[in-house]
Motif scaffolding. Structure first.
Motif, mmCIF file in Angstrom:
data_model
loop_
_atom_site.group_PDB
_atom_site.id
_atom_site.type_symbol
_atom_site.label_atom_id
_atom_site.label_comp_id
_atom_site.label_asym_id
_atom_site.label_seq_id
_atom_site.Cartn_x
_atom_site.Cartn_y
_atom_site.Cartn_z
ATOM 1 N N TRP A 175 0.855 -1.177 0.000
ATOM 2 C CA TRP A 175 0.000 0.000 0.000
ATOM 3 C C TRP A 175 0.893 1.228 0.000
ATOM 4 C CZ3 TRP A 175 -1.344 -4.613 1.870
ATOM 5 C CH2 TRP A 175 -2.640 -5.071 1.612
ATOM 6 N N SER A 176 0.608 2.146 -0.899
ATOM 7 C CA SER A 176 1.380 3.382 -0.998
ATOM 8 C C SER A 176 0.993 4.343 0.123
ATOM 9 C CB SER A 176 1.128 4.046 -2.353
ATOM 10 O OG SER A 176 1.778 5.304 -2.414
ATOM 11 N N THR A 177 1.962 5.138 0.563
ATOM 12 C CA THR A 177 1.688 6.185 1.551
ATOM 13 C C THR A 177 1.792 7.570 0.918
ATOM 14 O OG1 THR A 177 4.004 6.190 2.278
ATOM 15 C CG2 THR A 177 2.477 4.762 3.474
ATOM 16 N N GLN B 284 -0.947 1.546 6.308
ATOM 17 C CA GLN B 284 -0.043 0.675 5.541
ATOM 18 C C GLN B 284 0.446 -0.472 6.416
ATOM 19 O OE1 GLN B 284 3.992 1.961 4.868
ATOM 20 N NE2 GLN B 284 4.009 1.174 2.764
ATOM 21 N N ALA B 285 0.810 -0.165 7.648
ATOM 22 C CA ALA B 285 1.295 -1.201 8.562
ATOM 23 C C ALA B 285 0.188 -2.191 8.907
ATOM 24 C CB ALA B 285 1.849 -0.547 9.833
ATOM 25 N N ALA B 286 -0.991 -1.669 9.229
ATOM 26 C CA ALA B 286 -2.107 -2.547 9.615
ATOM 27 C C ALA B 286 -2.514 -3.447 8.458
ATOM 28 C CB ALA B 286 -3.291 -1.703 10.076
ATOM 29 N N TYR B 287 -2.573 -2.880 7.241
ATOM 30 C CA TYR B 287 -2.986 -3.670 6.081
ATOM 31 C C TYR B 287 -1.941 -4.722 5.725
ATOM 32 C CZ TYR B 287 -6.541 -0.023 5.373
ATOM 33 O OH TYR B 287 -7.590 0.846 5.534
ATOM 34 N N THR B 288 -0.670 -4.379 5.914
ATOM 35 C CA THR B 288 0.394 -5.350 5.635
ATOM 36 C C THR B 288 0.291 -6.537 6.583
ATOM 37 O OG1 THR B 288 1.853 -3.590 4.810
ATOM 38 C CG2 THR B 288 2.887 -5.677 5.454
ATOM 39 N N PRO C 63 6.271 2.258 10.040
ATOM 40 C CA PRO C 63 5.664 1.211 10.873
ATOM 41 C C PRO C 63 5.495 -0.118 10.134
ATOM 42 C CG PRO C 63 4.535 3.299 11.228
ATOM 43 C CD PRO C 63 5.505 3.520 10.099
ATOM 44 N N ALA C 64 5.304 -0.059 8.818
ATOM 45 C CA ALA C 64 5.145 -1.298 8.051
ATOM 46 C C ALA C 64 6.414 -2.153 8.089
ATOM 47 C CB ALA C 64 4.757 -0.973 6.606
#
Length: 409
Positions: free
Chosen positions: A216-218, A241-245, A289-290
């Motif tokens: 996911w792009s930030t 991005q971190a949560a989705y990863t 965070p990712a």
């Protein structure tokens, strides 16, 4: 990559790094150096080999040249790579120019299949034990894959690669959209289920899926690709991005047929276009965070629990009419449907013909419908079937029926 990047990958326990190899600009020493540095750290390179996207190899001479090039590289790197990915996003005009297009998606599956077949023969002759990977599909483009099978592609690949970082994906991996035909939309993360369905239908249940790009792009810019370019955000927050990863890794752990997952990309580029900001690291090398999610997963495994995606249809209750109810004239119908994701629509049918819909765009968790159906007066005497359909917001559809009997009044 910098020396710090190599060290960080090694410390994380990364197994595979995907690298582009350009047939039109090949530097043997450079690729040898990168592959050697990775192998010294117990990291195996996966090479995706592309030519000029503006002039893809479609004529016999170009196909032969590409196949011979990849075959030669397979001999050169024999036993040293994770696989050979044959082209990149060959279903997209950005990577396969000149193909007939549907919403920017190329449809020259016949030409690609010819290339795949020739290249698979060359690679297997040089290194029969290293997988040949069908080039990463845009999203989970199961329709293009079905076309490859129709053109005789079965047997010319050991795994199918998919890319779920396309079209400025902003949603969590557990959410998805369905097309009107009932299939999961190819740009939904979970549409790898549709890719699997096509593989099984073509006798390839033993072959696997490699997700060679996920992320996911930030970016703070507007989306610049796909149908909604310029109409939606190009990225998500670093926290999302971190949560989705983490959710993506959890989903794939539950899916035995997706055997490889590679995050796109390690480090951000210098710009703020969506493609520049997929990195687990910022452009200056500092971790997002990712990265912590990625590192923790490799060291500690999946920390999430539960299913991935809602594929359970609503629960329907038919309060009226009762089973085998006899009626002479009008017919009261009272129904209820419940689903945790919400129920936007209930449909009533009589003998397969629609009576009416009960629609609520708010999609309440419990939807109700009642009608004192006057049309029942026009039914012929005898047995009839009332059918209730209910769909949730993911278009999972439940069906329940009850038989009734029309009598003369």
């Amino acid at each position: 990559m910098t020396s710090e990047d190599y060290a960080r990958l090694h410390a994380s326990g990364t197994h595979t790094v995907r690298l582009f190899m350009f047939a039109s600009d090949y530097n043997d020493a450079a690729y040898r150096d990168v592959a050697g540095r990775l192998r010294a750290l117990d990291i195996t390179p996966l090479f995706v080999v592309v030519g000029d996207p503006a002039h893809p190899p479609t004529d016999p001479a170009a196909v032969d040249a590409y196949a011979r090039f990849v075959g030669a590289r397979a001999a050169e790197f024999r036993g040293e790579v994770a696989g050979w990915e044959i082209w990149n996003e060959e279903d997209a005009q950005a990577w396969w120019a000149g193909a007939p297009s549907i919403d920017g998606t190329a449809r020259d599956a016949a030409a690609y299949t010819t290339l795949l077949q020739a290249t698979a023969r060359a690679v297997r002759a040089a290194d029969p034990h290293t997988p040949v990977i069908l080039g990463g599909l845009t999203g989970n483009d199961y329709r293009f894959l079905a076309d490859v099978y129709r053109h005789g592609g079965r047997g010319s690949f050991d795994a199918v690669a998919v890319h779920t970082d396309t079209a400025c994906n902003l949603g969590a991996p557990s959410g998805y959209l369905r097309d009107l035909d009932g299939h999961i939309n190819q740009f939904s993360f979970l549409a790898y289920r549709e890719v699997r369905r096509v593989m099984v239908a073509n006798g390839d249940a033993r072959r696997t899926i490699w997700m060679t790009e996920l992320g996911w792009s930030t970016s703070g810019s507007l989306c610049d690709s796909g149908r909604f370019a310029g109409q939606k955000a190009g990225g998500v927050s670093e926290a999302d991005q971190a949560a989705y990863t983490a959710q993506a890794f959890h989903c794939l752990r539950l899916t035995k047929y997706v055997t490889h997952a590679l995050v796109f990309r390690l480090r951000d580029g210098d710009g703020d276009r969506p493609d520049d900001r997929f990195g687990l690291l910022r452009a200056d090398g500092s971790p997002k965070p990712a990265w912590d999610v990625y590192d923790q997963y490799l060291h500690g495994g999946d920390r999430l629990r539960g299913a991935c995606g809602d594929f359970t249809a609503p629960r329907i209750t038919i309060r009226l009419p009762r089973r085998h109810q006899r009626f002479p004239k009008d017919l009261p119908i009272s129904v209820r449907a419940s689903d945790r994701s919400g129920v936007p629509r209930i449909t009533l049918l009589i003998d397969g013909r629609k009576i009416r819909n009960f629609t609520d765009p708010r999609a309440p968790r419990t939807a109700r419908g009642f009608i004192d159906w006057q049309g029942a007066k026009r039914l012929r005497p005898g047995r009839h079937i009332i059918t209730v359909l209910a769909l949730d917001r993911y278009r999972n559809t439940a069906r329940r029926a009850v038989a009734v009997v029309k009598v003369k009044g």
